[in-house]
Write a protein that holds these residues in place. Sequence first.
Motif, PDB file in Angstrom:
ATOM      1  N   ARG A  39     -47.647  96.209  88.971  1.00 47.14           N
ATOM      2  CA  ARG A  39     -48.794  96.027  88.078  1.00 47.14           C
ATOM      3  C   ARG A  39     -50.089  96.243  88.855  1.00 47.14           C
ATOM      4  NH1 ARG A  39     -49.768  94.271  83.061  1.00 47.14           N
ATOM      5  NH2 ARG A  39     -51.873  93.529  82.618  1.00 47.14           N
ATOM      6  N   HIS A  40     -50.884  97.193  88.401  1.00 51.99           N
ATOM      7  CA  HIS A  40     -52.143  97.506  89.065  1.00 51.99           C
ATOM      8  C   HIS A  40     -53.206  96.462  88.723  1.00 51.99           C
ATOM      9  CE1 HIS A  40     -50.195 101.408  89.574  1.00 51.99           C
ATOM     10  NE2 HIS A  40     -51.119 101.685  90.475  1.00 51.99           N
ATOM     11  N   ASN A  41     -53.951  96.038  89.746  1.00 57.23           N
ATOM     12  CA  ASN A  41     -55.012  95.057  89.491  1.00 57.23           C
ATOM     13  C   ASN A  41     -56.260  95.694  88.884  1.00 57.23           C
ATOM     14  OD1 ASN A  41     -56.253  96.329  91.635  1.00 57.23           O
ATOM     15  ND2 ASN A  41     -56.071  94.609  93.055  1.00 57.23           N
ATOM     16  N   SER A  42     -56.209  97.001  88.652  1.00 58.15           N
ATOM     17  CA  SER A  42     -57.331  97.687  88.009  1.00 58.15           C
ATOM     18  C   SER A  42     -57.165  97.774  86.490  1.00 58.15           C
ATOM     19  CB  SER A  42     -57.480  99.104  88.586  1.00 58.15           C
ATOM     20  OG  SER A  42     -56.285  99.846  88.399  1.00 58.15           O
ATOM     21  N   ILE A  43     -56.061  97.250  85.963  1.00 56.45           N
ATOM     22  CA  ILE A  43     -55.811  97.355  84.522  1.00 56.45           C
ATOM     23  C   ILE A  43     -56.903  96.656  83.713  1.00 56.45           C
ATOM     24  CG2 ILE A  43     -54.307  96.532  82.661  1.00 56.45           C
ATOM     25  CD1 ILE A  43     -51.913  97.312  84.383  1.00 56.45           C
ATOM     26  N   GLU A  44     -57.298  95.468  84.136  1.00 49.71           N
ATOM     27  CA  GLU A  44     -58.285  94.719  83.348  1.00 49.71           C
ATOM     28  C   GLU A  44     -59.635  95.423  83.317  1.00 49.71           C
ATOM     29  OE1 GLU A  44     -57.479  92.289  81.348  1.00 49.71           O
ATOM     30  OE2 GLU A  44     -55.440  92.618  82.088  1.00 49.71           O
ATOM     31  N   ILE A  45     -60.091  95.926  84.463  1.00 46.03           N
ATOM     32  CA  ILE A  45     -61.365  96.646  84.451  1.00 46.03           C
ATOM     33  C   ILE A  45     -61.216  97.955  83.682  1.00 46.03           C
ATOM     34  CG2 ILE A  45     -61.046  97.862  86.653  1.00 46.03           C
ATOM     35  CD1 ILE A  45     -64.059  97.477  87.123  1.00 46.03           C
ATOM     36  N   GLY A  46     -60.009  98.531  83.713  1.00 42.97           N
ATOM     37  CA  GLY A  46     -59.750  99.738  82.936  1.00 42.97           C
ATOM     38  C   GLY A  46     -59.958  99.487  81.451  1.00 42.97           C
ATOM     39  N   LYS A  47     -59.460  98.373  80.953  1.00 40.52           N
ATOM     40  CA  LYS A  47     -59.663  98.020  79.541  1.00 40.52           C
ATOM     41  C   LYS A  47     -61.157  97.875  79.243  1.00 40.52           C
ATOM     42  CE  LYS A  47     -55.392  95.302  79.179  1.00 40.52           C
ATOM     43  NZ  LYS A  47     -54.868  93.933  78.958  1.00 40.52           N
ATOM     44  N   GLU A  48     -61.861  97.206  80.148  1.00 38.40           N
ATOM     45  CA  GLU A  48     -63.293  96.987  79.937  1.00 38.40           C
ATOM     46  C   GLU A  48     -64.065  98.307  79.885  1.00 38.40           C
ATOM     47  OE1 GLU A  48     -64.645  94.381  83.005  1.00 38.40           O
ATOM     48  OE2 GLU A  48     -63.273  92.758  82.451  1.00 38.40           O
ATOM     49  N   ILE A  49     -63.730  99.222  80.780  1.00 35.60           N
ATOM     50  CA  ILE A  49     -64.434 100.505  80.822  1.00 35.60           C
ATOM     51  C   ILE A  49     -64.125 101.324  79.569  1.00 35.60           C
ATOM     52  CG2 ILE A  49     -64.623 102.718  82.025  1.00 35.60           C
ATOM     53  CD1 ILE A  49     -66.090 100.399  83.388  1.00 35.60           C
ATOM     54  N   ILE A  50     -62.874 101.313  79.119  1.00 37.92           N
ATOM     55  CA  ILE A  50     -62.533 102.063  77.896  1.00 37.92           C
ATOM     56  C   ILE A  50     -63.264 101.472  76.696  1.00 37.92           C
ATOM     57  CG2 ILE A  50     -60.661 102.719  76.325  1.00 37.92           C
ATOM     58  CD1 ILE A  50     -58.821 102.768  78.827  1.00 37.92           C
ATOM     59  N   GLN A  51     -63.379 100.151  76.637  1.00 39.94           N
ATOM     60  CA  GLN A  51     -64.145  99.521  75.554  1.00 39.94           C
ATOM     61  C   GLN A  51     -65.622  99.909  75.648  1.00 39.94           C
ATOM     62  OE1 GLN A  51     -62.837  95.531  76.431  1.00 39.94           O
ATOM     63  NE2 GLN A  51     -61.450  95.483  74.673  1.00 39.94           N
TER      64      GLN A  51
END
Length: 255
Positions: A39-51
Amino acid sequence: MKKYLSLCLLIASVFLFQAFTTAKKQAKVLVFSKTKGFRHNSIEIGKEIIQKLGTEHHFDVDTTENAGLFTEDNLKNYAAVIFLSTTGDVLDNKQQVAFERYIQAGGGYVGIHAATDTEYDWPWYGKLAGAYFISHPAVQEAKFIIKDKKHPATKFFTDSVWMRKDELYNFKDINPDIKVLITLDEKSYTGGKNGDFHPFSWYHNFDGGRAFYTCMGHTKEGWAEDKFQKHLWGGIEYAIGKQSKLDYSKAHSKF
């Protein structure tokens, strides 16, 4: 007579307003980030950036890690589905068929980074994503070569070389039909395994739908880069397409 004309104008105004609001309806995408492996720790910021991109470019964003949402009734609400660093076997057989039918009906797919480290036992998915991950060296800087500047994901580049730091995947089972946007220069870093032709971002029409993949997105820092965000938005824009209504009469996979 005046009352009649006023009534007609009122009715016409209502129809025009309804037509306008229908035409202005925003596209919606589903961000799917379920992991069964690393599990990549960049997933959460990825969601934020896509939003954030959704706010800037006027599309709606739903996020989930619930594979149970992969049903025909639910997927038809989305112009594109984004696999955000998914890993492993994330969909069961019924969910896989629902997603196949969604793409065949004209849906869009965006794969980000570990989306190619997903569903190795589902060949259809491998062809949709465009390749499968096999290995990677340590995170390091490399030369990213822009091969096609006509696509929305690359049209903003003014130079043909982009020096960038990321996790640099090696691939197997590369779909020969992909349209390559960016490659890696393996001479510019250590650990490349694909040789002179090392695609890193691509797109293609596949089985009735549109697919875009970028291997970028491993690090949290990378998500903050303006060029990466422009690149990703271009891929999402391509996958969304013209927002035409899905046509499930073209879907041929069977439950």
